[in-house]
Design a protein around this motif. Structure first.
Motif, PDB file in Angstrom:
ATOM      1  N   SER A 100     -82.629  52.292  45.471  1.00 44.99           N
ATOM      2  CA  SER A 100     -83.399  53.420  45.984  1.00 44.99           C
ATOM      3  C   SER A 100     -82.505  54.596  46.360  1.00 44.99           C
ATOM      4  O   SER A 100     -81.324  54.443  46.665  1.00 44.99           O
ATOM      5  CB  SER A 100     -84.212  52.987  47.205  1.00 44.99           C
ATOM      6  N   ARG A 206     -93.769  51.425  49.552  1.00 42.11           N
ATOM      7  CA  ARG A 206     -92.671  52.390  49.543  1.00 42.11           C
ATOM      8  C   ARG A 206     -92.560  53.024  48.166  1.00 42.11           C
ATOM      9  O   ARG A 206     -92.762  52.378  47.144  1.00 42.11           O
ATOM     10  CB  ARG A 206     -91.339  51.727  49.903  1.00 42.11           C
ATOM     11  N   GLU A 212     -83.354  60.712  44.482  1.00 41.90           N
ATOM     12  CA  GLU A 212     -83.759  61.236  45.785  1.00 41.90           C
ATOM     13  C   GLU A 212     -82.946  60.546  46.871  1.00 41.90           C
ATOM     14  O   GLU A 212     -82.657  59.353  46.782  1.00 41.90           O
ATOM     15  CB  GLU A 212     -85.250  60.996  46.032  1.00 41.90           C
ATOM     16  N   VAL A 214     -84.005  60.054  49.904  1.00 42.08           N
ATOM     17  CA  VAL A 214     -84.901  59.420  50.865  1.00 42.08           C
ATOM     18  C   VAL A 214     -85.926  58.553  50.146  1.00 42.08           C
ATOM     19  O   VAL A 214     -86.175  58.728  48.950  1.00 42.08           O
ATOM     20  CB  VAL A 214     -85.642  60.480  51.719  1.00 42.08           C
ATOM     21  N   ASN A 215     -86.495  57.599  50.897  1.00 39.15           N
ATOM     22  CA  ASN A 215     -87.619  56.808  50.415  1.00 39.15           C
ATOM     23  C   ASN A 215     -88.880  57.266  51.132  1.00 39.15           C
ATOM     24  O   ASN A 215     -88.858  57.529  52.334  1.00 39.15           O
ATOM     25  CB  ASN A 215     -87.400  55.315  50.695  1.00 39.15           C
ATOM     26  N   TYR A 216     -89.969  57.359  50.414  1.00 39.04           N
ATOM     27  CA  TYR A 216     -91.245  57.759  50.993  1.00 39.04           C
ATOM     28  C   TYR A 216     -92.057  56.507  51.318  1.00 39.04           C
ATOM     29  O   TYR A 216     -92.083  55.553  50.547  1.00 39.04           O
ATOM     30  CB  TYR A 216     -92.016  58.647  50.014  1.00 39.04           C
ATOM     31  N   CYS A 224     -94.831  59.770  54.330  1.00 43.05           N
ATOM     32  CA  CYS A 224     -93.755  60.232  55.213  1.00 43.05           C
ATOM     33  C   CYS A 224     -92.385  59.828  54.673  1.00 43.05           C
ATOM     34  O   CYS A 224     -92.260  58.889  53.886  1.00 43.05           O
ATOM     35  CB  CYS A 224     -93.925  59.657  56.616  1.00 43.05           C
ATOM     36  N   TYR A 225     -91.364  60.541  55.131  1.00 42.02           N
ATOM     37  CA  TYR A 225     -89.987  60.138  54.870  1.00 42.02           C
ATOM     38  C   TYR A 225     -89.134  60.488  56.089  1.00 42.02           C
ATOM     39  O   TYR A 225     -89.506  61.324  56.920  1.00 42.02           O
ATOM     40  CB  TYR A 225     -89.431  60.785  53.598  1.00 42.02           C
ATOM     41  N   HIS A 226     -87.983  59.823  56.189  1.00 41.07           N
ATOM     42  CA  HIS A 226     -87.083  60.001  57.333  1.00 41.07           C
ATOM     43  C   HIS A 226     -85.777  60.595  56.833  1.00 41.07           C
ATOM     44  O   HIS A 226     -85.187  60.104  55.870  1.00 41.07           O
ATOM     45  CB  HIS A 226     -86.826  58.647  58.003  1.00 41.07           C
ATOM     46  N   ASP A 231     -88.610  62.682  61.189  1.00 43.43           N
ATOM     47  CA  ASP A 231     -89.663  62.236  60.290  1.00 43.43           C
ATOM     48  C   ASP A 231     -90.438  63.435  59.763  1.00 43.43           C
ATOM     49  O   ASP A 231     -90.779  64.348  60.519  1.00 43.43           O
ATOM     50  CB  ASP A 231     -90.623  61.295  61.019  1.00 43.43           C
ATOM     51  N   CYS A 233     -93.854  64.389  57.361  1.00 40.89           N
ATOM     52  CA  CYS A 233     -95.063  63.744  56.855  1.00 40.89           C
ATOM     53  C   CYS A 233     -95.991  64.725  56.139  1.00 40.89           C
ATOM     54  O   CYS A 233     -95.970  65.933  56.406  1.00 40.89           O
ATOM     55  CB  CYS A 233     -95.835  63.091  58.002  1.00 40.89           C
TER      56      CYS A 233
END
Length: 243
Positions: A100, A206, A212, A214-216, A224-226, A231, A233
């Motif tokens: 990922s 997920r 990318e 980040v993971n959504y 959302c992603y961090h 965070d 969203c």
């Protein structure tokens, strides 16, 4: 007569010892394989006795794997640092997996007769990040690990759906998400103008997107992603199934 019998027995013993030594494949070149084990993925070193040894575990899905990728030659120089200057080791195999966030994990197998050193380079989108030693030892003296049990295939009906989201930060950014079983694509719009499109894999709620950082994460009404301690969203505005 006794002397002749003794010589005959000695000759048979020498032949037997030689034969036994030859049966262990001194020319064996080890390879790397990947096995899914529940929620994790095992990286295994294949041994000359037909078994394999777990040398690393990924706690995330493997999206791609193979022998070489575009980053293999770039990472090789860093990998050689684990040899500590021993030039008698030779690179005999490579392998890579893509996980990922667009991360490439490149594995190098160095061999000196029966001795093997295996190391891995982790390359993020922005470049080289880390390197680690996975295994160092004698191929013919390494105990194998049992293989994980094969998982039964899920024969449930594949789902294809189209979902729209809008950003929660009042930026007028929207997302159009298409989920086709495990394949996903995301289109990002700003003021109704397409600004970028990415593809990836949908697993366990997920979105593991290619290239990318980040993971959504999907919930019932949000996407959302961090990133960097915060965070971000998007709220669902519509959803429909696609035939």
């Amino acid at each position: 007569m006794k002397k002749i019998i003794f010589l005959l027995v000695a000759s048979i013993s020498i032949f037997a010892c030689t034969k036994q030594t030859d049966t262990s494949d001194k020319n064996y070149i080890p390879t790397i394989s990947y096995f899914e084990n529940g929620e994790s993925n095992e990286v295994r070193l294949n041994l000359p006795n037909g078994g394999s040894k777990v040398i690393h575990v990924f706690d995330e899905p493997i999206l791609q794997s193979g022998k070489q990728c575009l980053h293999t030659n770039d990472a090789e120089f860093e990998a050689k640092s684990h040899l500590n200057g021993d030039t008698s080791y030779h690179l005999v195999n490579t392998s890579y997996s893509k996980t990922s966030g667009g991360r490439f994990n490149i594995i190098f197998v160095f061999q000196k007769v029966e001795e093997v050193i295996v190391c891995m380079e982790m390359i993020e989108i922005q470049g080289f990040v880390d390197s680690k030693l996975l295994f160092k030892g004698n191929l013919f003296q390494t105990n194998l690990d049992a293989l994980p049990e094969a998982k039964e295939k899920n024969n449930t009906l594949k789902i294809k759906k189209f979902i729209k989201y809008i950003s929660d930060n009042n930026s007028n950014e929207t997302i159009k998400l298409i989920i086709d079983d495990e394949d996903v694509s995301m289109e990002f719009y700003l003021n109704d103008e397409l600004i970028r499109m990415i593809k990836g894999t949908y697993r366990n709620s997920r979105l593991l997107m290619d290239d990318e950082e980040v993971n959504y994460v999907l919930s019932e009404n949000n996407l959302c992603y961090h990133l960097e301690g915060n965070d971000y969203c998007y709220t669902k505005t519509s959803e429909k199934l696609i035939k």
